[in-house]
Design an enzyme around this catalytic site. Structure first.
Site, PDB file in Angstrom:
ATOM      1  N   ASP A   1     -40.820 -37.775  33.386  1.00 23.28           N
ATOM      2  CA  ASP A   1     -40.532 -37.844  34.815  1.00 23.28           C
ATOM      3  C   ASP A   1     -39.043 -38.151  34.899  1.00 23.28           C
ATOM      4  OD1 ASP A   1     -41.056 -37.667  37.430  1.00 23.28           O
ATOM      5  OD2 ASP A   1     -42.193 -39.515  37.610  1.00 23.28           O
TER       6      ASP A   1
ATOM      7  N   SER B   1     -39.943 -43.361  42.319  1.00 22.12           N
ATOM      8  CA  SER B   1     -41.210 -43.641  41.642  1.00 22.12           C
ATOM      9  C   SER B   1     -41.785 -44.966  42.142  1.00 22.12           C
ATOM     10  CB  SER B   1     -40.984 -43.789  40.141  1.00 22.12           C
ATOM     11  OG  SER B   1     -40.316 -42.672  39.641  1.00 22.12           O
TER      12      SER B   1
ATOM     13  N   CYS C   1     -39.119 -41.697  31.248  1.00 21.55           N
ATOM     14  CA  CYS C   1     -38.697 -41.648  32.655  1.00 21.55           C
ATOM     15  C   CYS C   1     -37.242 -42.079  32.776  1.00 21.55           C
ATOM     16  CB  CYS C   1     -39.572 -42.558  33.507  1.00 21.55           C
ATOM     17  SG  CYS C   1     -39.083 -42.513  35.234  1.00 21.55           S
TER      18      CYS C   1
ATOM     19  N   TRP D   1     -34.845 -37.090  36.107  1.00 16.90           N
ATOM     20  CA  TRP D   1     -34.024 -36.536  37.197  1.00 16.90           C
ATOM     21  C   TRP D   1     -32.563 -36.726  36.879  1.00 16.90           C
ATOM     22  CZ3 TRP D   1     -35.806 -33.208  40.344  1.00 16.90           C
ATOM     23  CH2 TRP D   1     -35.127 -32.893  41.516  1.00 16.90           C
TER      24      TRP D   1
HETATM   25  P1  FAD Z   1     -27.052 -37.948  46.423  1.00 17.68           P
HETATM   26  O1  FAD Z   1     -26.115 -38.087  47.568  1.00 17.68           O
HETATM   27  O2  FAD Z   1     -28.163 -36.999  46.546  1.00 17.68           O
HETATM   28  O3  FAD Z   1     -26.235 -37.636  45.132  1.00 17.68           O
HETATM   29  C1  FAD Z   1     -26.913 -37.554  43.915  1.00 17.68           C
HETATM   30  C2  FAD Z   1     -26.379 -36.463  43.017  1.00 17.68           C
HETATM   31  O4  FAD Z   1     -25.577 -35.527  43.696  1.00 17.68           O
HETATM   32  C3  FAD Z   1     -25.527 -37.039  41.930  1.00 17.68           C
HETATM   33  O5  FAD Z   1     -26.309 -37.359  40.807  1.00 17.68           O
HETATM   34  C4  FAD Z   1     -24.565 -35.948  41.687  1.00 17.68           C
HETATM   35  O6  FAD Z   1     -25.115 -35.021  40.785  1.00 17.68           O
HETATM   36  C5  FAD Z   1     -24.417 -35.259  42.988  1.00 17.68           C
HETATM   37  N1  FAD Z   1     -23.291 -35.702  43.833  1.00 17.68           N
HETATM   38  C6  FAD Z   1     -23.346 -35.815  45.176  1.00 17.68           C
HETATM   39  N2  FAD Z   1     -22.148 -36.179  45.663  1.00 17.68           N
HETATM   40  C7  FAD Z   1     -21.309 -36.311  44.633  1.00 17.68           C
HETATM   41  C8  FAD Z   1     -19.944 -36.686  44.480  1.00 17.68           C
HETATM   42  N3  FAD Z   1     -19.189 -36.981  45.522  1.00 17.68           N
HETATM   43  N4  FAD Z   1     -19.391 -36.730  43.242  1.00 17.68           N
HETATM   44  C9  FAD Z   1     -20.154 -36.435  42.161  1.00 17.68           C
HETATM   45  N5  FAD Z   1     -21.456 -36.065  42.244  1.00 17.68           N
HETATM   46  C10 FAD Z   1     -22.036 -36.013  43.443  1.00 17.68           C
HETATM   47  N6  FAD Z   1     -33.976 -42.645  41.451  1.00 17.68           N
HETATM   48  C11 FAD Z   1     -34.051 -43.991  41.344  1.00 17.68           C
HETATM   49  O7  FAD Z   1     -33.015 -44.676  41.438  1.00 17.68           O
HETATM   50  N7  FAD Z   1     -35.254 -44.619  41.177  1.00 17.68           N
HETATM   51  C12 FAD Z   1     -36.412 -43.938  41.079  1.00 17.68           C
HETATM   52  O8  FAD Z   1     -37.476 -44.535  40.916  1.00 17.68           O
HETATM   53  C13 FAD Z   1     -36.354 -42.517  41.159  1.00 17.68           C
HETATM   54  N8  FAD Z   1     -37.476 -41.783  41.058  1.00 17.68           N
HETATM   55  C14 FAD Z   1     -37.419 -40.442  41.148  1.00 17.68           C
HETATM   56  C15 FAD Z   1     -38.607 -39.729  41.039  1.00 17.68           C
HETATM   57  C16 FAD Z   1     -38.587 -38.362  41.113  1.00 17.68           C
HETATM   58  C17 FAD Z   1     -39.888 -37.583  40.986  1.00 17.68           C
HETATM   59  C18 FAD Z   1     -37.365 -37.703  41.330  1.00 17.68           C
HETATM   60  C19 FAD Z   1     -37.339 -36.229  41.454  1.00 17.68           C
HETATM   61  C20 FAD Z   1     -36.182 -38.408  41.459  1.00 17.68           C
HETATM   62  C21 FAD Z   1     -36.200 -39.795  41.354  1.00 17.68           C
HETATM   63  N9  FAD Z   1     -35.038 -40.538  41.476  1.00 17.68           N
HETATM   64  C22 FAD Z   1     -35.100 -41.903  41.368  1.00 17.68           C
HETATM   65  C23 FAD Z   1     -33.741 -39.930  41.860  1.00 17.68           C
HETATM   66  C24 FAD Z   1     -33.559 -40.044  43.421  1.00 17.68           C
HETATM   67  O9  FAD Z   1     -34.486 -39.170  44.056  1.00 17.68           O
HETATM   68  C25 FAD Z   1     -32.168 -39.661  43.949  1.00 17.68           C
HETATM   69  O10 FAD Z   1     -31.759 -38.457  43.383  1.00 17.68           O
HETATM   70  C26 FAD Z   1     -31.110 -40.700  43.677  1.00 17.68           C
HETATM   71  O11 FAD Z   1     -31.477 -41.955  44.193  1.00 17.68           O
HETATM   72  C27 FAD Z   1     -29.773 -40.304  44.304  1.00 17.68           C
HETATM   73  O12 FAD Z   1     -29.954 -40.080  45.685  1.00 17.68           O
HETATM   74  P2  FAD Z   1     -28.756 -40.202  46.722  1.00 17.68           P
HETATM   75  O13 FAD Z   1     -29.154 -39.522  47.978  1.00 17.68           O
HETATM   76  O14 FAD Z   1     -28.297 -41.605  46.840  1.00 17.68           O
HETATM   77  O15 FAD Z   1     -27.606 -39.403  46.018  1.00 17.68           O
HETATM   78  P1  NAP Z   2     -28.759 -45.357  33.370  1.00 23.90           P
HETATM   79  O1  NAP Z   2     -27.475 -45.137  34.087  1.00 23.90           O
HETATM   80  O2  NAP Z   2     -29.406 -44.180  32.765  1.00 23.90           O
HETATM   81  O3  NAP Z   2     -28.491 -46.508  32.305  1.00 23.90           O
HETATM   82  C1  NAP Z   2     -29.503 -47.256  31.661  1.00 23.90           C
HETATM   83  C2  NAP Z   2     -29.125 -47.468  30.213  1.00 23.90           C
HETATM   84  O4  NAP Z   2     -29.197 -46.209  29.537  1.00 23.90           O
HETATM   85  C3  NAP Z   2     -27.708 -47.992  30.033  1.00 23.90           C
HETATM   86  O5  NAP Z   2     -27.713 -49.019  29.064  1.00 23.90           O
HETATM   87  C4  NAP Z   2     -26.962 -46.788  29.541  1.00 23.90           C
HETATM   88  O6  NAP Z   2     -25.894 -47.147  28.658  1.00 23.90           O
HETATM   89  C5  NAP Z   2     -28.035 -46.116  28.737  1.00 23.90           C
HETATM   90  N1  NAP Z   2     -27.725 -44.720  28.383  1.00 23.90           N
HETATM   91  C6  NAP Z   2     -26.635 -43.985  28.695  1.00 23.90           C
HETATM   92  N2  NAP Z   2     -26.677 -42.798  28.087  1.00 23.90           N
HETATM   93  C7  NAP Z   2     -27.817 -42.782  27.368  1.00 23.90           C
HETATM   94  C8  NAP Z   2     -28.407 -41.827  26.509  1.00 23.90           C
HETATM   95  N3  NAP Z   2     -27.844 -40.649  26.267  1.00 23.90           N
HETATM   96  N4  NAP Z   2     -29.571 -42.151  25.932  1.00 23.90           N
HETATM   97  C9  NAP Z   2     -30.168 -43.318  26.157  1.00 23.90           C
HETATM   98  N5  NAP Z   2     -29.645 -44.268  26.943  1.00 23.90           N
HETATM   99  C10 NAP Z   2     -28.495 -43.997  27.550  1.00 23.90           C
HETATM  100  O7  NAP Z   2     -29.817 -46.024  34.285  1.00 23.90           O
HETATM  101  P2  NAP Z   2     -29.966 -45.889  35.782  1.00 23.90           P
HETATM  102  O8  NAP Z   2     -28.656 -46.056  36.470  1.00 23.90           O
HETATM  103  O9  NAP Z   2     -31.065 -46.736  36.197  1.00 23.90           O
HETATM  104  O10 NAP Z   2     -30.272 -44.346  35.968  1.00 23.90           O
HETATM  105  C11 NAP Z   2     -31.454 -43.778  35.619  1.00 23.90           C
HETATM  106  C12 NAP Z   2     -31.536 -42.357  36.191  1.00 23.90           C
HETATM  107  O11 NAP Z   2     -32.879 -41.978  36.282  1.00 23.90           O
HETATM  108  C13 NAP Z   2     -30.961 -42.198  37.590  1.00 23.90           C
HETATM  109  O12 NAP Z   2     -30.337 -40.936  37.647  1.00 23.90           O
HETATM  110  C14 NAP Z   2     -32.177 -42.232  38.490  1.00 23.90           C
HETATM  111  O13 NAP Z   2     -31.961 -41.508  39.689  1.00 23.90           O
HETATM  112  C15 NAP Z   2     -33.201 -41.565  37.594  1.00 23.90           C
HETATM  113  N6  NAP Z   2     -34.597 -41.987  37.820  1.00 23.90           N
HETATM  114  C16 NAP Z   2     -35.523 -40.983  37.816  1.00 23.90           C
HETATM  115  C17 NAP Z   2     -36.855 -41.295  37.948  1.00 23.90           C
HETATM  116  C18 NAP Z   2     -37.857 -40.170  37.940  1.00 23.90           C
HETATM  117  O14 NAP Z   2     -37.496 -39.038  37.754  1.00 23.90           O
HETATM  118  N7  NAP Z   2     -39.107 -40.467  38.139  1.00 23.90           N
HETATM  119  C19 NAP Z   2     -37.263 -42.610  38.093  1.00 23.90           C
HETATM  120  C20 NAP Z   2     -36.304 -43.607  38.043  1.00 23.90           C
HETATM  121  C21 NAP Z   2     -34.954 -43.277  37.898  1.00 23.90           C
HETATM  122  P3  NAP Z   2     -24.316 -46.964  28.927  1.00 23.90           P
HETATM  123  O15 NAP Z   2     -24.086 -46.778  30.385  1.00 23.90           O
HETATM  124  O16 NAP Z   2     -23.719 -48.223  28.408  1.00 23.90           O
HETATM  125  O17 NAP Z   2     -23.881 -45.777  28.122  1.00 23.90           O
END
Ligand code: FAD
Ligand code: NAP
Length: 697
Positions: A694, A452, A649, A696
């Protein structure tokens, strides 16, 4: 079966990432083994089928994308069947079955398939087989495999009864797995399949393999199952294994002279931009490491984005994993060879095509690095195919077990839930050496990862900020410790410019060393934007990196307020949560500044792992939803009276579900409604685009 012609049916798929397509192809492939023939087409190919006059049974396989939307390839079809001017019996001649794919981690589970199903019903079409709803959250195969198994008898029945006018339909019998766990789904499905009077006979498509049908070399009798070894009863079971998927690709490695410039194709809309800044946002001892990247998009024509939009990053597979894969395939010496990919002559695979994501004349190393998701979890069909390239008999047997019906639980725990990839399999089964063509046939396209925008272009012209957590997967018996593919690559890629925690985001980066670059493309959101009317109050819920888009919202609002000092702006509330106040309170200074200058009306923060102060009660809020409860009256007023918007989000798996439950509770309590009525109100908010997620996993 009445006659040859009657055994012909049609398969239509709507696929976003290729999963529905591969399941549809699997059905098509199996059809012949069950005495049927099938045509197959993507729903987007309107010239390939015509439902208005279709007399054959039709099997739909439809995935779900976005916020419960049908896949892009099915949108036109949906518009067509949604047309209100069509008479209610427009498709009354049509007999169909539908398999929906979805993920219960997201709202609107399987909604793509459900939408199509309901419009087909409205137009008078009839089910000949109960709809299946497969859940990627618990494993698609839990529903898909038995659904396909049951399809053949249902088709036979459909063919035998289609001519009779008093045909019994199955329209009220739906194999719905929504909101159920995997075992419940399975139970339900089994019950449903019994309702359909399907007998649990061995699948004629697959071979029956007995434990002694392969001469085993296993001498040991270890008592703990693992990826490599099984225990009784599985190790002594007769196995039902899937049919061997037909090979369909021929790969030629033709020397290094003609290798095409190995640059990424820009046809997918990627552009390469410098990373102008990288800052660690968390303390070194924080549980997760969050990093902010600043991308310089000033040289790109398309540099306008809105807060709430995301950017796709295309990252390469790890060099070390590509090298090891080449070694295991015995292809290290050929890594710079030009790869030519052709369809295998006489392949029995229906509708076989060279996958579009594999370029012609790229080098082998380039294709393995940039085109194939080599970390993807191998499907059962892939495991089955690997068996034939495995020398050792006990390894063969274990691979067969893992793809068998009897070995489903082992597949789930040692392959799917352990996120095992093909390299892990080749390590665990050293006598397995598949040809390159097998990998090209079974490995999906390398997917970009979305992030994002955590900035507003009004505040940072020509720049976009992204924030991510480095995903860490600890070591397991099945594989060594590793980082997420993209986040692991990014953190290594920016190591030369990474600034420590505490560096002011606005500070200029010292030095002019060459900046690392990254391939990105914009991924605009259709709905996750600030309301067009600035007076509308806004509640934002974004723990952890989920706060990212809200930083963009707030920067935008700050600029709008500066530019329009007379205008009225709605309140902005932010519910943020992290683990420790002093370790991972992302954007703390910037958020406090927004409060100070009036951009942010209420900043409500909780810390999940800080020790409570002596003055605090035991009921201290630990998660964002606990703070929502504490502000329930305000939230209800904003949403129900002031027509405000709620944005959520971040993590889909737990947080977004819990926040949704809390919202139901708040609305139920405030309006004195039971859960069902509260759900209707929340569904209305979603429909009005005033409850936007939003999320994931
Ligand atoms: P990957 O290698 O793709 O692994 C991620 C997932 O795969 C894990 O969550 C798990 O389910 C599985 N997985 C893979 N390997 C293993 C393993 N060895 N053991 C256990 N599980 C495994 N993320 C953010 O941090 N910030 C953002 O702003 C953000 N915005 C997003 C916006 C949108 C619209 C979407 C769709 C996603 C967003 N995400 C965001 C999530 C992001 O796209 C990635 O999914 C995330 O960063 C992980 O990517 P990666 O390639 O490092 O992990
Ligand atoms: P996180 O691991 O979710 O942790 C943030 C806080 O949320 C921690 O204090 C955690 O507490 C708490 N938490 C744990 N379980 C919860 C629950 N059931 N309800 C409410 N809060 C809870 O934060 P992060 O590591 O930044 O991960 C955020 C996730 O969002 C990632 O998977 C990232 O990829 C995704 N993401 C998606 C978007 C998108 O879709 N646009 C954008 C940004 C990020 P404890 O660990 O102490 O339990």
């Amino acid at each position: 079966m009445p006659c040859e012609a009657a055994a012909h049916f049609l398969i239509l798929y709507g696929s976003q990432r290729g999963q529905a397509q591969s399941i549809a192809e699997e059905i098509c492939q199996q059809a012949a083994e069950h005495g049927f023939t099938a045509d197959i087409s993507c729903l987007s190919k309107h010239d390939k089928y015509n439902l208005d006059s279709e007399s054959r049974p039709v099997v739909f396989v439809v995935s779900t994308t976005g916020d419960g939307d049908p896949p892009d390839t099915a949108l036109k079809f949906v518009r067509k069947i949604k047309n209100k001017s069509l008479p209610h019996d427009h498709l009354s001649h049509l007999r169909y079955a539908l398999l929906g794919l979805g993920d219960t981690n997201y709202a609107n589970f399987c909604n793509g398939g459900k939408t199509i199903d309901s419009y087909l019903q409205k137009l008078g079409a009839k089910h000949f087989y109960a709809t299946g709803h497969a859940d990627d959250g618990t494993g698609l195969e839990v529903v898909v495999d038995p659904w396909i198994e049951g399809l053949w008898d249902a088709l036979k029945k459909a063919f035998s009864t289609m001519s009779t006018s008093d045909q019994q339909t199955l329209s009220d019998c739906t194999q719905d797995s929504n909101h159920q766990n995997a075992s419940d789904q399975k139970k339900n499905l089994e019950v449903d399949l019994q309702l359909l009077k399907l007998s649990e006979v061995d699948s004629p498509k697959g071979k029956t393999v007995t434990s002694d049908s392969i001469a085993t070399e296993i001498g040991s009798t270890s008592s703990v199952a693992s990826l490599k070894e099984s225990v009784p009863p599985l190790s002594e079971s007769v196995l039902n294994v899937p049919a061997l998927p037909p090979s369909y690709l021929e790969i030629l490695l033709v020397g290094t002279e003609n290798v095409e410039e190995t640059v990424l194709p820009d046809k997918d809309g990627y552009f390469e931009v410098p990373i102008s800044k990288a800052v660690q946002l968390t303390q070194d001892d924080a549980v997760k490491t969050a990093i902010l990247l600043e991308l310089d998009i000033s040289q790109q024509q398309e540099q306008v984005y809105q807060p709430g939009d995301a950017f796709d990053i295309l990252c390469p597979n790890r060099d070390s994993e590509v090298e090891e894969l080449l070694l295991k395939l015995d292809l290290q010496m050929q890594k710079n060879c030009t790869v030519q990919v052709n369809l295998l002559k006489n392949t029995s695979k229906k509708a076989a095509k060279v996958p579009l994501h594999i370029p012609q004349n790229g080098s082998l190393q380039f294709i393995l690095t940039w085109c194939l998701e080599i970390r993807s979890t191998p499907k059962k069909a892939f495991l089955r195919a690997l068996v034939d390239f495995t020398q050792n008999a006990s390894e063969k047997r274990r691979l067969l077990e893992l793809c068998s019906k009897q070995g489903s639980a082992d597949y789930n725990s040692f392959v799917r839930d352990s996120s095992v990839c093909v390299l892990d399999l080749l390590r665990a089964f050293p006598s397995c050496c598949p040809p390159l063509s097998l990998l090209f046939e079974h490995l999906p396209k390398l997917q970009p990862r979305a992030y994002s925008a955590a900035s507003s272009s009004l505040q940072h012209p020509g720049k976009v900020h992204l924030v991510f957590n480095v995903v860490e997967f600890p070591a397991r018996p099945e594989h060594p410790a590793r980082k997420g593919l993209c986040t692991g690559w990014l953190v290594d890629h920016v190591s030369s410019i990474l600034e420590p925690h505490g560096t002011a985001l606005a500070s200029e980066r010292p030095g002019t060393s060459a900046l690392p670059k990254v391939h990105v493309r914009a991924r605009p959101s259709s709905t996750f934007h600030l309301p067009s009317d600035p007076c509308v109050p806004v509640v934002m819920v974004g723990p952890g990196t989920g706060v990212a888009p809200f930083i963009g919202f707030l920067q935008q609002r700050e600029k709008e307020r500066e530019a329009n000092q007379e205008a009225t702006f709605g309140e902005m509330w932010l519910f943020f949560g992290c683990r420790h106040k002093d370790k991972d309170f992302l954007f703390r200074e910037e958020l406090e500044k927004f409060v100070h200058n009036g951009t942010l009306s209420h900043l409500i923060v909780c810390f999940s792992r800080d020790e409570p102060d002596a003055a605090e009660t035991v009921n201290r809020p630990t998660y964002v939803q606990h703070n929502l409860i504490l502000h329930a009256k305000n939230l209800a007023k904003i949403l129900l009276e002031d027509k405000g918007c709620l944005y959520v989000c971040g993590d889909a798996k737990n947080m977004a579900k819990d926040v949704n439950d809390t919202l139901l509770e708040i609305i139920g309590n405030e309006l004195q409604l039971d859960k069902l009525d509260a759900m209707k109100i929340v569904a209305g908010l979603r429909e009005d685009k005033r409850y936007l997620q939003d999320i994931w996993s």
